[in-house]
Structure formats: structure tokens, C-alpha cells
Design a protein around this motif. Structure first.
Motif, PDB file in Angstrom:
ATOM      1  N   TYR A  15      48.153  38.856  41.357  1.00  0.00           N
ATOM      2  CA  TYR A  15      47.296  37.968  41.818  1.00  0.00           C
ATOM      3  C   TYR A  15      46.897  37.835  43.395  1.00  0.00           C
ATOM      4  CZ  TYR A  15      44.527  33.693  42.297  1.00  0.00           C
ATOM      5  OH  TYR A  15      43.516  32.755  42.623  1.00  0.00           O
ATOM      6  N   ALA A  16      48.140  37.806  43.874  1.00  0.00           N
ATOM      7  CA  ALA A  16      48.145  37.998  45.298  1.00  0.00           C
ATOM      8  C   ALA A  16      47.520  39.043  45.860  1.00  0.00           C
ATOM      9  CB  ALA A  16      49.788  37.550  45.607  1.00  0.00           C
ATOM     10  N   LEU A  17      47.525  40.239  45.410  1.00  0.00           N
ATOM     11  CA  LEU A  17      46.940  41.305  45.925  1.00  0.00           C
ATOM     12  C   LEU A  17      45.659  41.422  45.828  1.00  0.00           C
ATOM     13  CD1 LEU A  17      48.368  44.957  45.129  1.00  0.00           C
ATOM     14  CD2 LEU A  17      46.173  44.417  44.697  1.00  0.00           C
ATOM     15  N   VAL A  18      45.097  40.984  44.718  1.00  0.00           N
ATOM     16  CA  VAL A  18      43.577  40.858  44.245  1.00  0.00           C
ATOM     17  C   VAL A  18      42.960  39.882  45.241  1.00  0.00           C
ATOM     18  CG1 VAL A  18      43.907  42.237  42.238  1.00  0.00           C
ATOM     19  CG2 VAL A  18      43.721  40.158  42.127  1.00  0.00           C
ATOM     20  N   SER A  19      43.805  38.940  45.600  1.00  0.00           N
ATOM     21  CA  SER A  19      43.078  37.693  46.365  1.00  0.00           C
ATOM     22  C   SER A  19      43.229  37.935  47.787  1.00  0.00           C
ATOM     23  CB  SER A  19      43.964  36.568  45.997  1.00  0.00           C
ATOM     24  OG  SER A  19      43.955  36.187  44.548  1.00  0.00           O
TER      25      SER A  19
ATOM     26  N   SER B 138      36.547  45.704  46.254  1.00  0.00           N
ATOM     27  CA  SER B 138      36.620  44.919  45.017  1.00  0.00           C
ATOM     28  C   SER B 138      35.752  43.414  45.152  1.00  0.00           C
ATOM     29  CB  SER B 138      38.009  44.496  44.631  1.00  0.00           C
ATOM     30  OG  SER B 138      38.738  45.390  44.236  1.00  0.00           O
ATOM     31  N   HIS B 139      34.515  43.291  44.682  1.00  0.00           N
ATOM     32  CA  HIS B 139      33.599  42.147  44.628  1.00  0.00           C
ATOM     33  C   HIS B 139      33.962  41.182  43.492  1.00  0.00           C
ATOM     34  CE1 HIS B 139      30.891  43.910  47.349  1.00  0.00           C
ATOM     35  NE2 HIS B 139      30.709  44.981  46.729  1.00  0.00           N
ATOM     36  N   ALA B 140      34.742  41.471  42.453  1.00  0.00           N
ATOM     37  CA  ALA B 140      34.948  40.638  41.730  1.00  0.00           C
ATOM     38  C   ALA B 140      36.065  39.682  41.977  1.00  0.00           C
ATOM     39  CB  ALA B 140      35.309  41.281  40.328  1.00  0.00           C
ATOM     40  N   ALA B 141      35.952  38.487  41.262  1.00  0.00           N
ATOM     41  CA  ALA B 141      36.960  37.576  41.461  1.00  0.00           C
ATOM     42  C   ALA B 141      38.003  37.543  40.546  1.00  0.00           C
ATOM     43  CB  ALA B 141      36.401  36.159  41.894  1.00  0.00           C
ATOM     44  N   PHE B 142      39.228  37.222  40.528  1.00  0.00           N
ATOM     45  CA  PHE B 142      40.097  37.304  39.415  1.00  0.00           C
ATOM     46  C   PHE B 142      40.702  35.803  39.462  1.00  0.00           C
ATOM     47  CE2 PHE B 142      39.667  41.685  40.842  1.00  0.00           C
ATOM     48  CZ  PHE B 142      39.458  42.254  39.802  1.00  0.00           C
ATOM     49  N   ASP B 143      41.541  35.662  38.250  1.00  0.00           N
ATOM     50  CA  ASP B 143      42.159  34.378  38.252  1.00  0.00           C
ATOM     51  C   ASP B 143      43.734  34.744  37.849  1.00  0.00           C
ATOM     52  OD1 ASP B 143      42.331  33.622  35.393  1.00  0.00           O
ATOM     53  OD2 ASP B 143      40.200  34.092  35.484  1.00  0.00           O
TER      54      ASP B 143
ATOM     55  N   THR C 187      60.798  51.209  44.937  1.00  0.00           N
ATOM     56  CA  THR C 187      61.107  51.626  43.345  1.00  0.00           C
ATOM     57  C   THR C 187      59.577  51.354  42.732  1.00  0.00           C
ATOM     58  OG1 THR C 187      63.383  51.014  43.548  1.00  0.00           O
ATOM     59  CG2 THR C 187      62.448  51.007  41.170  1.00  0.00           C
ATOM     60  N   LEU C 188      59.198  52.062  41.788  1.00  0.00           N
ATOM     61  CA  LEU C 188      58.414  51.950  40.929  1.00  0.00           C
ATOM     62  C   LEU C 188      58.601  51.748  39.362  1.00  0.00           C
ATOM     63  CD1 LEU C 188      55.950  55.129  42.184  1.00  0.00           C
ATOM     64  CD2 LEU C 188      56.275  53.144  43.248  1.00  0.00           C
ATOM     65  N   ARG C 189      58.143  50.473  39.139  1.00  0.00           N
ATOM     66  CA  ARG C 189      58.376  50.169  37.774  1.00  0.00           C
ATOM     67  C   ARG C 189      57.117  49.875  36.866  1.00  0.00           C
ATOM     68  NH1 ARG C 189      63.496  48.673  38.006  1.00  0.00           N
ATOM     69  NH2 ARG C 189      64.453  48.119  39.972  1.00  0.00           N
ATOM     70  N   PRO C 190      57.301  50.028  35.555  1.00  0.00           N
ATOM     71  CA  PRO C 190      56.138  49.842  34.550  1.00  0.00           C
ATOM     72  C   PRO C 190      55.715  48.331  34.837  1.00  0.00           C
ATOM     73  CG  PRO C 190      57.860  50.854  33.392  1.00  0.00           C
ATOM     74  CD  PRO C 190      58.314  50.580  34.926  1.00  0.00           C
ATOM     75  N   VAL C 191      54.256  48.168  35.096  1.00  0.00           N
ATOM     76  CA  VAL C 191      53.694  46.958  35.101  1.00  0.00           C
ATOM     77  C   VAL C 191      53.932  46.111  33.954  1.00  0.00           C
ATOM     78  CG1 VAL C 191      51.539  45.567  35.587  1.00  0.00           C
ATOM     79  CG2 VAL C 191      51.991  47.573  36.848  1.00  0.00           C
ATOM     80  N   GLY C 192      54.565  44.790  34.178  1.00  0.00           N
ATOM     81  CA  GLY C 192      54.899  43.977  33.307  1.00  0.00           C
ATOM     82  C   GLY C 192      54.200  42.544  33.622  1.00  0.00           C
TER      83      GLY C 192
ATOM     84  N   ARG D 244      47.759  37.761  34.202  1.00  0.00           N
ATOM     85  CA  ARG D 244      48.820  37.596  33.318  1.00  0.00           C
ATOM     86  C   ARG D 244      48.648  38.268  32.183  1.00  0.00           C
ATOM     87  NH1 ARG D 244      49.969  33.170  35.713  1.00  0.00           N
ATOM     88  NH2 ARG D 244      48.604  31.600  35.023  1.00  0.00           N
ATOM     89  N   ARG D 245      47.217  38.349  31.665  1.00  0.00           N
ATOM     90  CA  ARG D 245      46.904  39.048  30.523  1.00  0.00           C
ATOM     91  C   ARG D 245      46.712  40.626  30.702  1.00  0.00           C
ATOM     92  NH1 ARG D 245      42.984  35.031  30.127  1.00  0.00           N
ATOM     93  NH2 ARG D 245      41.440  36.238  31.076  1.00  0.00           N
ATOM     94  N   TRP D 246      46.390  40.940  31.899  1.00  0.00           N
ATOM     95  CA  TRP D 246      46.267  42.482  32.345  1.00  0.00           C
ATOM     96  C   TRP D 246      47.663  42.844  32.118  1.00  0.00           C
ATOM     97  CZ3 TRP D 246      42.881  46.243  32.800  1.00  0.00           C
ATOM     98  CH2 TRP D 246      43.224  47.342  33.523  1.00  0.00           C
ATOM     99  N   CYS D 247      48.502  42.376  33.155  1.00  0.00           N
ATOM    100  CA  CYS D 247      49.849  42.933  33.109  1.00  0.00           C
ATOM    101  C   CYS D 247      50.684  43.088  31.880  1.00  0.00           C
ATOM    102  CB  CYS D 247      50.859  41.899  34.081  1.00  0.00           C
ATOM    103  SG  CYS D 247      50.022  41.975  36.048  1.00  0.00           S
ATOM    104  N   ALA D 248      50.420  42.076  30.844  1.00  0.00           N
ATOM    105  CA  ALA D 248      51.199  42.115  29.772  1.00  0.00           C
ATOM    106  C   ALA D 248      50.658  43.189  28.752  1.00  0.00           C
ATOM    107  CB  ALA D 248      50.627  40.661  28.915  1.00  0.00           C
ATOM    108  N   THR D 249      49.485  43.945  29.119  1.00  0.00           N
ATOM    109  CA  THR D 249      49.129  44.945  28.369  1.00  0.00           C
ATOM    110  C   THR D 249      49.145  46.424  28.811  1.00  0.00           C
ATOM    111  OG1 THR D 249      46.963  44.776  29.103  1.00  0.00           O
ATOM    112  CG2 THR D 249      47.147  43.403  27.240  1.00  0.00           C
ATOM    113  N   ARG D 250      49.699  46.469  29.773  1.00  0.00           N
ATOM    114  CA  ARG D 250      50.000  47.515  30.805  1.00  0.00           C
ATOM    115  C   ARG D 250      50.820  48.711  30.003  1.00  0.00           C
ATOM    116  NH1 ARG D 250      45.554  48.333  31.675  1.00  0.00           N
ATOM    117  NH2 ARG D 250      45.502  46.833  30.200  1.00  0.00           N
ATOM    118  N   GLY D 251      51.761  48.139  29.561  1.00  0.00           N
ATOM    119  CA  GLY D 251      52.771  49.211  28.791  1.00  0.00           C
ATOM    120  C   GLY D 251      52.386  49.754  27.797  1.00  0.00           C
ATOM    121  N   ASP D 252      51.326  48.927  26.897  1.00  0.00           N
ATOM    122  CA  ASP D 252      50.784  49.549  25.466  1.00  0.00           C
ATOM    123  C   ASP D 252      49.684  50.473  25.839  1.00  0.00           C
ATOM    124  OD1 ASP D 252      52.255  47.485  24.432  1.00  0.00           O
ATOM    125  OD2 ASP D 252      50.742  46.188  24.565  1.00  0.00           O
TER     126      ASP D 252
END
Length: 184
Positions: free
Chosen positions: A27-31, A41-46, A14-19, A51-59
Motif C-alpha cells: 500500500y505504501a509503494l502504490v501510494s 499507475s493512474h489507479a488509486a488503491f486502498d 531477500t526475496l520472499r513470496p508475497v503474502g 490485503r486481498r491482493w497479497c493474500a492471493t499471490r501464493g495461489d
């Protein structure tokens, strides 16, 4: 073009809008070291950045970020972004969470659902992607779904001291709509 954020349901995923509820999964994926290599992906994420990224995807009306869920669990994401309205084109990217999601058909079905939605509800004509030449599994899936290799970006990725090409691929609306095996 993507102001509506649908839920798309297949047999496996099931595909759901990221929230915000997807932040820990992202975070588990990008780690995951293998996911980082496959996506270059060379960048490190925290966790807070996720959380900030996921919170803005619907906008974001110019992109479609969908979490891939299997059995109610986050197993990855599929994204349509880099929209070019004048040329009715965009980019597709996908990442699965790692070994627990690889080889189960989740990515194939997620891409098929996404392409079916994009070509069935928008005027898009072309959806393209880049995949590193060493990622044979992904290249096989893309070809199976109708993507055609268009060329190479030589030495596009430097990973652990070695250079790797990126393969440019695309699928066009008429090609997708002429298929009956993946129409959703």
C-alpha cells in the motif's frame, strides 16, 4: 511454471513470496507519487484491496510475486507474470517503495536473483519488460543486467498532460547464461 514460490537471498536483499504480511508495504509503494509516475499507475488503491491482493499471490501458479526485503523491511516487489508457455516467455516488473529504496542496489540485485532463478529452474527463453523512456535509472539497470532494447511504444503513457514513450526490452536465456557476473 511458478507453482513453487522460493525465497531468494542475496547480499543486500531477500526475496520472499508475497503474502498478507506485505500488504502495508505494498500500500505504501502504490501510494507513493514518484513510484506511481515511474510505473505509470493512474489507479488509486486502498489498504483492503492490497490485503486481498497479497493474500492471493501464493495461489497463482502462472506468476511469481516476490517481496523485496532489505534489513527485514519491505522495500518493493519483483514479479514474473504474463507467462506464454508456448513461446517460453514472460514479463518482468519491479517497483521499489520510493526514495528510501532508490539508489541502493536493491533493484539490481532483486532482478539478478529473479533472472537467475527463472533461467536456472524453468524452461523460459525470454523475459521482457517495458520501461518509460524518462526512467533513465531503470533503463541503466536493465541494460547492465543484459536486457536489450527492442523498440518503442510511442506515446504509451499520458502523465499530467504529457505523452511518454515506453521502451520494450528483453533478455534471452543464452545471453543470461553466458554471463558470469550476475549468475546466482
Amino acid at each position: 511454471m511458478f507453482s513453487e514460490k522460493p525465497v531468494l537471498t542475496g547480499e543486500r536483499v531477500t526475496l520472499r513470496p508475497v503474502g498478507p504480511e506485505h500488504a502495508d508495504g505494498l500500500y505504501a509503494l502504490v501510494s507513493d507519487p514518484e513510484v506511481r509516475r515511474l510505473t505509470g499507475s493512474h489507479a488509486a488503491f486502498d489498504p483492503e484491496a492490497c490485503r486481498r491482493w497479497c493474500a492471493t499471490r501464493g495461489d497463482q501458479p502462472d506468476r511469481l510475486d516476490l517481496a523485496i526485503e532489505a534489513g527485514g523491511e519491505y522495500v518493493g516487489e519483483v514479479v514474473l507474470n504474463e507467462v506464454d508457455p508456448a513461446n517460453l516467455s514472460c514479463n518482468l516488473r519491479i517497483a521499489l517503495i520510493g526514495a528510501r529504496a532508490f539508489g541502493k542496489g536493491y533493484g539490481t540485485e532483486a532482478i539478478a536473483l529473479t533472472l537467475g532463478h527463472a533461467f536456472g529452474t524453468t524452461p523460459l527463453h525470454r523475459i521482457s519488460l517495458e520501461v518509460f523512456a524518462f526512467n533513465d535509472r531503470a533503463r541503466h539497470v536493465y541494460k547492465k543486467l543484459g536486457f536489450v532494447e527492442e523498440g518503442r511504444l510511442r506515446d504509451a503513457l499520458r502523465w499530467e498532460g504529457a505523452w511518454h514513450d515506453a521502451v520494450v526490452m528483453s533478455v534471452l536465456r543464452p545471453d543470461w547464461l553466458s554471463r558470469s557476473d550476475f549468475l546466482t
